[in-house]
Write a protein that holds these residues in place. Structure first.
Motif, PDB file in Angstrom:
ATOM      1  N   ILE A 261       0.830  -0.984   0.415  1.00 10.52           N
ATOM      2  CA  ILE A 261       0.017  -0.224  -0.359  1.00 10.52           C
ATOM      3  C   ILE A 261       0.837   1.187   0.715  1.00 10.52           C
ATOM      4  CG2 ILE A 261      -1.453   1.268   1.519  1.00 10.52           C
ATOM      5  CD1 ILE A 261      -2.687  -1.240   1.983  1.00 10.52           C
ATOM      6  N   TYR A 292      -3.887   0.728  11.346  1.00 15.03           N
ATOM      7  CA  TYR A 292      -4.123   1.042   9.856  1.00 15.03           C
ATOM      8  C   TYR A 292      -5.528  -0.088   9.642  1.00 15.03           C
ATOM      9  CZ  TYR A 292      -3.654   1.751   5.135  1.00 15.03           C
ATOM     10  OH  TYR A 292      -4.294   2.275   3.896  1.00 15.03           O
ATOM     11  N   THR A 293      -4.784  -1.581   9.922  1.00 13.32           N
ATOM     12  CA  THR A 293      -5.574  -2.421   9.430  1.00 13.32           C
ATOM     13  C   THR A 293      -7.160  -2.678  10.203  1.00 13.32           C
ATOM     14  OG1 THR A 293      -3.869  -3.532   9.063  1.00 13.32           O
ATOM     15  CG2 THR A 293      -5.419  -5.499   8.779  1.00 13.32           C
ATOM     16  N   ASN A 296      -8.932   0.136   8.372  1.00 16.57           N
ATOM     17  CA  ASN A 296      -8.879  -0.488   6.514  1.00 16.57           C
ATOM     18  C   ASN A 296      -9.251  -1.676   6.479  1.00 16.57           C
ATOM     19  OD1 ASN A 296      -7.761   2.459   4.610  1.00 16.57           O
ATOM     20  ND2 ASN A 296      -6.588   2.588   7.272  1.00 16.57           N
ATOM     21  N   THR A 299      -7.261  -4.616   4.266  1.00 15.33           N
ATOM     22  CA  THR A 299      -5.876  -4.765   4.153  1.00 15.33           C
ATOM     23  C   THR A 299      -5.748  -5.988   4.988  1.00 15.33           C
ATOM     24  OG1 THR A 299      -6.023  -2.336   4.492  1.00 15.33           O
ATOM     25  CG2 THR A 299      -3.865  -3.596   5.271  1.00 15.33           C
ATOM     26  N   LEU A 365       1.656  -3.734   4.425  1.00 11.42           N
ATOM     27  CA  LEU A 365       0.524  -4.036   4.255  1.00 11.42           C
ATOM     28  C   LEU A 365       0.090  -3.891   2.595  1.00 11.42           C
ATOM     29  CD1 LEU A 365      -0.719  -1.650   7.451  1.00 11.42           C
ATOM     30  CD2 LEU A 365      -0.557  -3.669   6.699  1.00 11.42           C
ATOM     31  N   LYS A 367      -3.371  -4.449   0.045  1.00 14.47           N
ATOM     32  CA  LYS A 367      -4.890  -5.307  -0.561  1.00 14.47           C
ATOM     33  C   LYS A 367      -5.004  -6.474  -1.408  1.00 14.47           C
ATOM     34  CE  LYS A 367      -7.819  -1.513   0.368  1.00 14.47           C
ATOM     35  NZ  LYS A 367      -8.725  -1.832   1.704  1.00 14.47           N
TER      36      LYS A 367
END
Length: 367
Positions: A261, A292-293, A296, A299, A365, A367
């Motif tokens: 990412i 962050y995970t 989002n 992720t 990280l 997607k």
């Protein structure tokens, strides 16, 4: 035998000197012969539809599946349950005990089943260790509870006998209803009994009453029970196969991760020479990854282990992989699902001549 597990749990969850106490109580509970030993412990998970998770812990290793707080609560929660006892006896917070259980249960069961199956006997060292936790658990391992469990199993056997009788007898559908009621009535009597002798009496008499009452049952009820059992078995087999296939895919060591990412690792964790232990600041290092995970959806974390360029290559690669596994376990403890984690083999052992930089694990990280 459990020193490393105690040390790691104390470090991960801030248990201090309470780590040994928790492990003692868990080993006593898991191996208690009055509740069926390790086999009875496994049945607790099966009764809640979590048998595949518990089975993945046998023998330890990469295939162990994570268990969340809600699932633990369904098996051990409630007033007077195991989690309540551990929290009360240890003096630790309920959330701390729950988080620690998510790590300790798979680790201990893996240690007790080194061959991947439940042993017929346990070693003297295990039994001696378990004895130390019996007094701490107190009534949770009492004979009254064991007798009640035996009585409940007896009524369960009686229920099975009624199904067998249904396949051999006929009659109207309404004749079946009174005899079905006999089973929950017997269970209610079990619950109402407070003394061990009363429990034993119900355990002996209830199956006889239920089986006798179930003689004039209908073929239709028996066929329905058989069909339901067959459908359940088929669905369970399908789900188990799918879960196994999914776990194998997640735990494979990929040759290349999808595009990152941020185009760079989100976190780097460094290790001492020849060691796989996480540094004291590992939790802080992984906080951005976790945050962050959670923010989002979709992720995933790709974990890659690096090593020194010098020395035995095969041994170094195994060391790097084990370091990556330690990071993966920490993310699991933080709540990552299996399909959110990928193990990725780096294309090069290290990109710099810095020895410390070589002994690292990167979390990227994707997607």
């Amino acid at each position: 035998m459990f020193d490393l597990i105690i040390k790691e749990a104390a470090s991960r969850f801030g248990l201090g000197d309470k780590g040994g106490m928790l492990v003692q109580m868990l080993v006593s509970y898991m191996t208690n012969k009055d509740t069926g030993g390790l086999g009875g412990f496994m049945n607790l998970f099966k009764s809640k539809g979590l048998g595949d998770i518990a089975s993945s812990w046998l023998g330890g290793g990469d295939g162990a599946k994570a268990i969340n707080a809600d699932q633990l609560g369904s098996v051990f929660g409630g007033k007077g349950g195991l989690m309540d006892a551990l929290t009360t006896k240890s003096g630790l917070g309920g959330s701390v005990v729950t988080s620690a259980l998510g790590y300790l249960l798979p680790s201990i069961l893996g240690k007790l089943t080194p061959g991947g199956s439940i042993p017929t006997t346990l070693g003297a060292d295990v039994l001696g260790f378990a004895d130390q936790g019996k007094n701490l658990l107190g009534g949770l391992l009492g004979t009254g509870a064991a007798a009640a469990a035996g009585a409940t199993r007896a009524v369960g056997n009686a229920a099975h006998a009624t199904t067998e009788a249904a396949a051999k007898t006929g009659g109207g559908l309404m004749k079946w209803l009174p005899y079905l009621i006999a089973i929950p009535v017997a269970l209610f009597l079990l619950k109402s009994c407070t003394g061990t002798e009363e429990v034993k009496k119900v355990a002996v008499e209830a199956p006889k009453v239920v089986v006798e009452a179930a003689k004039p049952v209908v073929d239709a009820a028996a066929e329905a029970a058989k069909a339901a059992a067959a459908a359940t078995a088929t669905a369970a087999a399908t789900a188990t196969t799918a879960a196994a296939s999914g776990a194998a895919a997640v735990l494979s060591y990929l040759d290349k991760a999808p595009d990152a990412i941020a185009g760079a690792p989100f976190a780097k964790l460094y290790f001492e020479v020849g060691k796989t232990d996480l540094a004291a600041d590992a939790a802080d290092t992984l906080k951005p990854v976790i945050a962050y995970t959670k923010a989002n959806a979709g992720t995933k974390a790709a974990i890659s282990g690096y090593h020194d360029p010098s020395g035995d290559k095969a041994a170094n690669e195994e060391l790097a992989k084990n370091r990556a596994k330690m990071v993966r376990e920490r993310l699991r403890t933080a709540g990552f699902a299996e399909d959110q984690i990928m193990m990725v083999k780096p294309s090069q052992t290290t990109g710099t001549g810095d020895a410390k930089e070589a002994r690292r694990v990167e979390v990227t990280l994707v997607k």
